[in-house]
Design a protein around this motif. Sequence first.
Motif, PDB file in Angstrom:
ATOM      1  N   ASP A 185       0.927  -1.212   0.013  1.00  0.00           N
ATOM      2  CA  ASP A 185       0.024  -0.072   0.053  1.00  0.00           C
ATOM      3  C   ASP A 185       0.790   1.323  -0.087  1.00  0.00           C
ATOM      4  OD1 ASP A 185      -2.138  -1.698   0.124  1.00  0.00           O
ATOM      5  OD2 ASP A 185      -2.623  -1.538   2.307  1.00  0.00           O
ATOM      6  N   PHE A 186       1.904   1.166   0.842  1.00  0.00           N
ATOM      7  CA  PHE A 186       2.923   2.406   0.864  1.00  0.00           C
ATOM      8  C   PHE A 186       3.485   2.752  -0.505  1.00  0.00           C
ATOM      9  CE2 PHE A 186       6.870   4.591   2.465  1.00  0.00           C
ATOM     10  CZ  PHE A 186       6.222   5.670   2.827  1.00  0.00           C
ATOM     11  N   ASN A 187       3.902   1.726  -1.293  1.00  0.00           N
ATOM     12  CA  ASN A 187       4.471   1.639  -2.491  1.00  0.00           C
ATOM     13  C   ASN A 187       3.430   2.330  -3.305  1.00  0.00           C
ATOM     14  OD1 ASN A 187       6.860   1.226  -4.067  1.00  0.00           O
ATOM     15  ND2 ASN A 187       5.781  -0.266  -5.109  1.00  0.00           N
ATOM     16  N   ASN A 188       2.329   2.173  -3.505  1.00  0.00           N
ATOM     17  CA  ASN A 188       1.257   2.633  -4.370  1.00  0.00           C
ATOM     18  C   ASN A 188       1.049   4.233  -3.847  1.00  0.00           C
ATOM     19  OD1 ASN A 188       0.675  -0.042  -5.521  1.00  0.00           O
ATOM     20  ND2 ASN A 188      -0.995  -0.412  -4.039  1.00  0.00           N
ATOM     21  N   MET A 189       1.119   4.466  -2.735  1.00  0.00           N
ATOM     22  CA  MET A 189       1.240   5.785  -2.317  1.00  0.00           C
ATOM     23  C   MET A 189       2.288   6.500  -2.955  1.00  0.00           C
ATOM     24  SD  MET A 189      -0.379   5.525   1.525  1.00  0.00           S
ATOM     25  CE  MET A 189      -1.669   4.701   1.981  1.00  0.00           C
ATOM     26  N   LEU A 190       3.404   5.836  -2.736  1.00  0.00           N
ATOM     27  CA  LEU A 190       4.483   6.577  -3.179  1.00  0.00           C
ATOM     28  C   LEU A 190       4.845   6.795  -4.650  1.00  0.00           C
ATOM     29  CD1 LEU A 190       7.554   4.727  -0.962  1.00  0.00           C
ATOM     30  CD2 LEU A 190       6.623   7.139  -0.857  1.00  0.00           C
ATOM     31  N   GLY A 191       4.090   5.929  -5.571  1.00  0.00           N
ATOM     32  CA  GLY A 191       3.736   6.009  -6.758  1.00  0.00           C
ATOM     33  C   GLY A 191       3.235   7.127  -7.249  1.00  0.00           C
ATOM     34  N   GLY A 192       2.253   7.739  -6.501  1.00  0.00           N
ATOM     35  CA  GLY A 192       1.412   8.847  -6.608  1.00  0.00           C
ATOM     36  C   GLY A 192       2.197  10.089  -6.259  1.00  0.00           C
ATOM     37  N   ILE A 193       2.897  10.062  -5.199  1.00  0.00           N
ATOM     38  CA  ILE A 193       3.624  11.162  -4.928  1.00  0.00           C
ATOM     39  C   ILE A 193       5.081  11.464  -5.828  1.00  0.00           C
ATOM     40  CG2 ILE A 193       5.541  11.761  -3.308  1.00  0.00           C
ATOM     41  CD1 ILE A 193       3.991  10.508  -1.214  1.00  0.00           C
ATOM     42  N   LEU A 194       5.465  10.296  -6.410  1.00  0.00           N
ATOM     43  CA  LEU A 194       6.486  10.432  -7.308  1.00  0.00           C
ATOM     44  C   LEU A 194       6.002  10.772  -8.779  1.00  0.00           C
ATOM     45  CD1 LEU A 194       8.794   7.216  -6.785  1.00  0.00           C
ATOM     46  CD2 LEU A 194       9.580   9.685  -6.565  1.00  0.00           C
ATOM     47  N   GLY A 195       4.758  10.543  -9.121  1.00  0.00           N
ATOM     48  CA  GLY A 195       4.371  10.881 -10.507  1.00  0.00           C
ATOM     49  C   GLY A 195       4.031  12.252 -10.147  1.00  0.00           C
ATOM     50  N   SER A 196       3.277  12.680  -9.303  1.00  0.00           N
ATOM     51  CA  SER A 196       3.055  14.125  -8.991  1.00  0.00           C
ATOM     52  C   SER A 196       3.973  15.084  -9.021  1.00  0.00           C
ATOM     53  CB  SER A 196       2.273  14.139  -7.746  1.00  0.00           C
ATOM     54  OG  SER A 196       0.881  13.488  -7.900  1.00  0.00           O
ATOM     55  N   ALA A 197       5.157  14.498  -8.252  1.00  0.00           N
ATOM     56  CA  ALA A 197       6.381  15.539  -8.210  1.00  0.00           C
ATOM     57  C   ALA A 197       7.119  15.578  -9.539  1.00  0.00           C
ATOM     58  CB  ALA A 197       7.408  14.626  -7.361  1.00  0.00           C
ATOM     59  N   GLU A 198       6.947  14.476 -10.428  1.00  0.00           N
ATOM     60  CA  GLU A 198       7.750  14.924 -11.763  1.00  0.00           C
ATOM     61  C   GLU A 198       6.829  15.615 -12.605  1.00  0.00           C
ATOM     62  OE1 GLU A 198      10.436  13.485 -12.844  1.00  0.00           O
ATOM     63  OE2 GLU A 198      10.968  11.903 -11.240  1.00  0.00           O
ATOM     64  N   LEU A 199       5.570  15.706 -12.440  1.00  0.00           N
ATOM     65  CA  LEU A 199       4.603  16.631 -13.474  1.00  0.00           C
ATOM     66  C   LEU A 199       5.014  17.874 -12.846  1.00  0.00           C
ATOM     67  CD1 LEU A 199       1.377  14.354 -13.690  1.00  0.00           C
ATOM     68  CD2 LEU A 199       3.029  14.957 -15.434  1.00  0.00           C
ATOM     69  N   LEU A 200       5.021  17.905 -11.385  1.00  0.00           N
ATOM     70  CA  LEU A 200       4.955  19.146 -10.730  1.00  0.00           C
ATOM     71  C   LEU A 200       6.326  20.012 -11.199  1.00  0.00           C
ATOM     72  CD1 LEU A 200       4.088  21.684  -9.125  1.00  0.00           C
ATOM     73  CD2 LEU A 200       5.031  20.311  -6.900  1.00  0.00           C
TER      74      LEU A 200
ATOM     75  N   ILE B  34       8.036  19.636 -14.089  1.00  0.00           N
ATOM     76  CA  ILE B  34       7.643  19.832 -15.481  1.00  0.00           C
ATOM     77  C   ILE B  34       7.202  21.183 -15.694  1.00  0.00           C
ATOM     78  CG2 ILE B  34       6.890  19.343 -17.813  1.00  0.00           C
ATOM     79  CD1 ILE B  34       7.526  16.136 -17.039  1.00  0.00           C
ATOM     80  N   LYS B  35       5.980  21.241 -14.914  1.00  0.00           N
ATOM     81  CA  LYS B  35       5.233  22.199 -15.034  1.00  0.00           C
ATOM     82  C   LYS B  35       5.376  23.613 -14.118  1.00  0.00           C
ATOM     83  CE  LYS B  35       1.224  19.333 -16.572  1.00  0.00           C
ATOM     84  NZ  LYS B  35      -0.272  19.148 -16.438  1.00  0.00           N
ATOM     85  N   LEU B  36       6.103  23.337 -13.404  1.00  0.00           N
ATOM     86  CA  LEU B  36       6.466  24.655 -12.162  1.00  0.00           C
ATOM     87  C   LEU B  36       7.369  25.450 -12.899  1.00  0.00           C
ATOM     88  CD1 LEU B  36       6.158  25.352  -9.234  1.00  0.00           C
ATOM     89  CD2 LEU B  36       8.344  24.261  -8.784  1.00  0.00           C
TER      90      LEU B  36
ATOM     91  N   LYS C  85      11.608  28.856 -10.945  1.00  0.00           N
ATOM     92  CA  LYS C  85      12.546  27.904 -10.898  1.00  0.00           C
ATOM     93  C   LYS C  85      13.215  27.610  -9.395  1.00  0.00           C
ATOM     94  CE  LYS C  85      12.377  27.130 -15.165  1.00  0.00           C
ATOM     95  NZ  LYS C  85      12.228  25.844 -15.733  1.00  0.00           N
ATOM     96  N   ALA C  86      12.797  28.604  -8.630  1.00  0.00           N
ATOM     97  CA  ALA C  86      13.566  28.539  -7.222  1.00  0.00           C
ATOM     98  C   ALA C  86      12.989  27.560  -6.320  1.00  0.00           C
ATOM     99  CB  ALA C  86      12.941  29.922  -6.439  1.00  0.00           C
ATOM    100  N   CYS C  87      11.613  27.146  -6.795  1.00  0.00           N
ATOM    101  CA  CYS C  87      10.990  25.733  -6.130  1.00  0.00           C
ATOM    102  C   CYS C  87      11.580  24.538  -6.679  1.00  0.00           C
ATOM    103  CB  CYS C  87       9.386  26.001  -6.374  1.00  0.00           C
ATOM    104  SG  CYS C  87       8.812  27.446  -5.491  1.00  0.00           S
ATOM    105  N   LEU C  88      12.294  24.606  -7.544  1.00  0.00           N
ATOM    106  CA  LEU C  88      12.763  23.212  -8.190  1.00  0.00           C
ATOM    107  C   LEU C  88      13.544  22.376  -7.222  1.00  0.00           C
ATOM    108  CD1 LEU C  88      13.657  23.886 -11.837  1.00  0.00           C
ATOM    109  CD2 LEU C  88      11.548  22.802 -10.986  1.00  0.00           C
ATOM    110  N   PRO C  89      14.479  22.795  -6.171  1.00  0.00           N
ATOM    111  CA  PRO C  89      15.363  22.155  -5.328  1.00  0.00           C
ATOM    112  C   PRO C  89      14.305  21.228  -4.169  1.00  0.00           C
ATOM    113  CG  PRO C  89      16.350  24.227  -5.816  1.00  0.00           C
ATOM    114  CD  PRO C  89      14.987  24.331  -6.449  1.00  0.00           C
ATOM    115  N   MET C  90      13.133  21.953  -3.905  1.00  0.00           N
ATOM    116  CA  MET C  90      12.341  21.325  -3.029  1.00  0.00           C
ATOM    117  C   MET C  90      11.498  20.141  -3.681  1.00  0.00           C
ATOM    118  SD  MET C  90      10.832  24.602  -0.975  1.00  0.00           S
ATOM    119  CE  MET C  90      10.290  25.664  -2.460  1.00  0.00           C
ATOM    120  N   VAL C  91      11.327  20.168  -4.972  1.00  0.00           N
ATOM    121  CA  VAL C  91      10.766  19.099  -5.869  1.00  0.00           C
ATOM    122  C   VAL C  91      11.708  17.945  -5.663  1.00  0.00           C
ATOM    123  CG1 VAL C  91       9.926  18.548  -7.895  1.00  0.00           C
ATOM    124  CG2 VAL C  91       9.171  20.898  -7.025  1.00  0.00           C
ATOM    125  N   ASP C  92      12.890  18.459  -6.123  1.00  0.00           N
ATOM    126  CA  ASP C  92      13.838  17.335  -6.095  1.00  0.00           C
ATOM    127  C   ASP C  92      14.207  16.548  -4.866  1.00  0.00           C
ATOM    128  OD1 ASP C  92      14.751  17.913  -8.692  1.00  0.00           O
ATOM    129  OD2 ASP C  92      16.075  19.211  -8.297  1.00  0.00           O
TER     130      ASP C  92
END
Length: 793
Positions: free
Chosen positions: A576-591, A593-595, A598-605
């Motif tokens: 279950d935790f892995n499924n949740m992490l999948g959603g977090i990682l996917g959302s972070a990758e999209l964020l 791209i669309k962010l 640029k000052a917020c990119l290190p926090m996304v990393d």
Amino acid sequence: SQGILSPNFLYYQDITAFRKVFAGVSVAIGLTSLLIMAWLLSRITRPIVKLTEATAQVAEGNLNQEIDVENDDEIGVLARRFIEMRAAIKVRINELNKEIVERRKAEKDSAVFQSALTASTDAIGMSTPDGVHYYQNEAFDRMLGTIGGDPTQTVYVDKRVGQEVFKTIMGGGRWEGEVKMYAADGHILDILLRAYALNDEDGTVTHLIGVHTDITDSKRAAEALEKRIIALTQPLVSDEGIGFDDLFNLQDVQTLQDEFSRATRVASVITDVDGHPITEPSKVSPHCFELMGGTENGLATCFNSSAELNSMTSAGTVIQPSIHGGLWNAGAAIAVGGKHIANWLIGQVRDDGVNDESIKGFAHELGVDEDEALRHFCDVPVMSKETFGHVAQALFTLARQLSTSAYQNVQQARFISERKTAEGDLKRSEENLRTTLNSIGDAVISTNRDGRINSMNPVAESLTGWSYDDANDKPLNQVFKIVRAGSRETLNNPVQDVLSSGEVVASDDPIILIANNSKEYHIAESAAPIRDDAGDIQGVVLVFRDITAELEMQEQLRHSQKMDAIGQLAGGVAHDFNNMLGGILGSAELLKIKLTDKACLPMVDIIIESAERASGLTHKLLAFARKEPTLMQPVNAEAVIEDSVALLRRTIDRRISVELELAPGTHVVNGDLTLLQNLFLNLGINASHAMPEGGIVKIVSSIVELDEKTCKTRSFDLTAGHYFKVVVQDTGSGISKDDLPRVFEPFFTTKGAGKGTGLGLAAVYGTVQQHGGAGNVENGLGGGTTFGVLLPI
């Protein structure tokens, strides 16, 4: 006066003075020479005199004479050589004296030994290693005759036995047993033979010795006694029954009969119930045998008279006159247990009322010579009926005593037989009990009422560390030392509890047995009273068994069940935790791209990196829970280890060296390459973390074979077969005894906060189970920790 002092005069005067001076000098020189010669002579002769005196003393046996010679010339050398010679002679004389004493002692011992051989009643013979006889004592001559130089085996009745004896003793053994040999006169003897060999210092056989004891008579006596006892134990009423000679020694009875006849002056004989003589007749007159037996009428008279006496019973003595001739006859029956077995007959006593005319008339009726009959009758003792009655009564008393003695013999024989049977049954019962006790897997100790040990089986010897010989008659608490598991409190002696309660006593608490060698065993024990037929307690029997392996298996089973439960929980959470992490990682990758900021990119990393680390933890949890997808394929085990070691050497502290010892050859296991690499890497990294100051990680592989019995003792699900074994050892401080059972649990770690996740060894545990193998951990004897892994091949 001056005129006469001419040159010539002065010359002659000088010559005279010179001569006087020369003479004085010559005298001085001569005296000096004499003194020097005297000194030299004393210098030379004194040592020679001393040597001469010392030589004389040595010749007289005095070796303690001292020689004081200090010369450095030939005389001094000679004196010192003499002193050395004297010392050597003294040493040699001492040696000779010692040899003489030893030789005299040896001669005395030899004489004693020779006397013993001569006096021995056993036949003693000696032969060479080739079997050629060369010595025999006097008893040998008497018993087996003179063999001479013939092979010793010629005296054996069965030559194969002789060959067996020779082969045994030549092989260094000792032969003892019964054999049959030919006696000096050719008949066969039963011999008890003891044969052995004598060896020299190199172990080579030099002599063969045989000691022979003639047991022919004793063996025959034993066989006769056995036969007699067998006969005496037969039923008295059987058709075969018991013979007189089975009950009595005929020689003793013959002596008794002869003495009775001599004392009473009557003829006497013992017959069987059919009238056949058992003993030789005593004091019998030729009247019946020569005179009366010479005619048909006389012989019939003898038979009829004997028949009447032989028809008697054991009720008393039968006294009757002879049918003809005026002779008294009597008889008494000998019976055993109511069975008539023999008759003791007496007679040939003439009635004092019979005259010569009556005797002649009796002879006329028989058809024999009257004068001859009268002469024979006159040789027969005369006795009144009253006196003969007293003799007959004495006979009855003897016959009754013989009957009683015979019955006692029968009873005694039956008692002996029954006792032998009972002893045989008891012995067989004891053997069966001993065999049973020695065969069962439980330990058994029995004690008497005082709590002292009187028996124990081999299992009890093994567990207590005491042999029965050492433990016999010792108090039980000295051999059976038990404490309570955990508290180490000394427990009461179970024997005392049984003796006081009279009931079976068993302990429900965990008990530890401390063996004599300080080894400890977890045991289960119970004790019960030993009662006799009357119900009285005669001792206690203690039964206990080693349950150490059972407790370990139970602990392993509990640990395995706990790990399975943790695995199921961890697997579900990780999925279950892995499924949740999948959603977090996917959302972070999209964020990312669309962010636009640029000052917020290190926090996304940071979000992505943390999520990936969390995903790594979930993969380890899934590996532990055996829910990680696997690709099973043939894998070269050695290659996997070598790759893992190469990576390990590049990543761990340089102060840590990695030593690798692989089993020769190539071995293939069926497994997932990635999981197996992670398994060995995790073990290596775990070992390196245990040595922060540096050390050695040693990885050793080997091939082992497990049987079904060994597989059942493991907490892992193993099947019998060959396994690839990998052992990883470190030189760290080791793991505490309390932490050791928990090392494979997920999230358990002995490292400080933030220094470990506690999932590395948990992943190892899951991977091993997923590959059908096993793993274990233990502290090394010299420090450090040892992890072992088994993978089926």
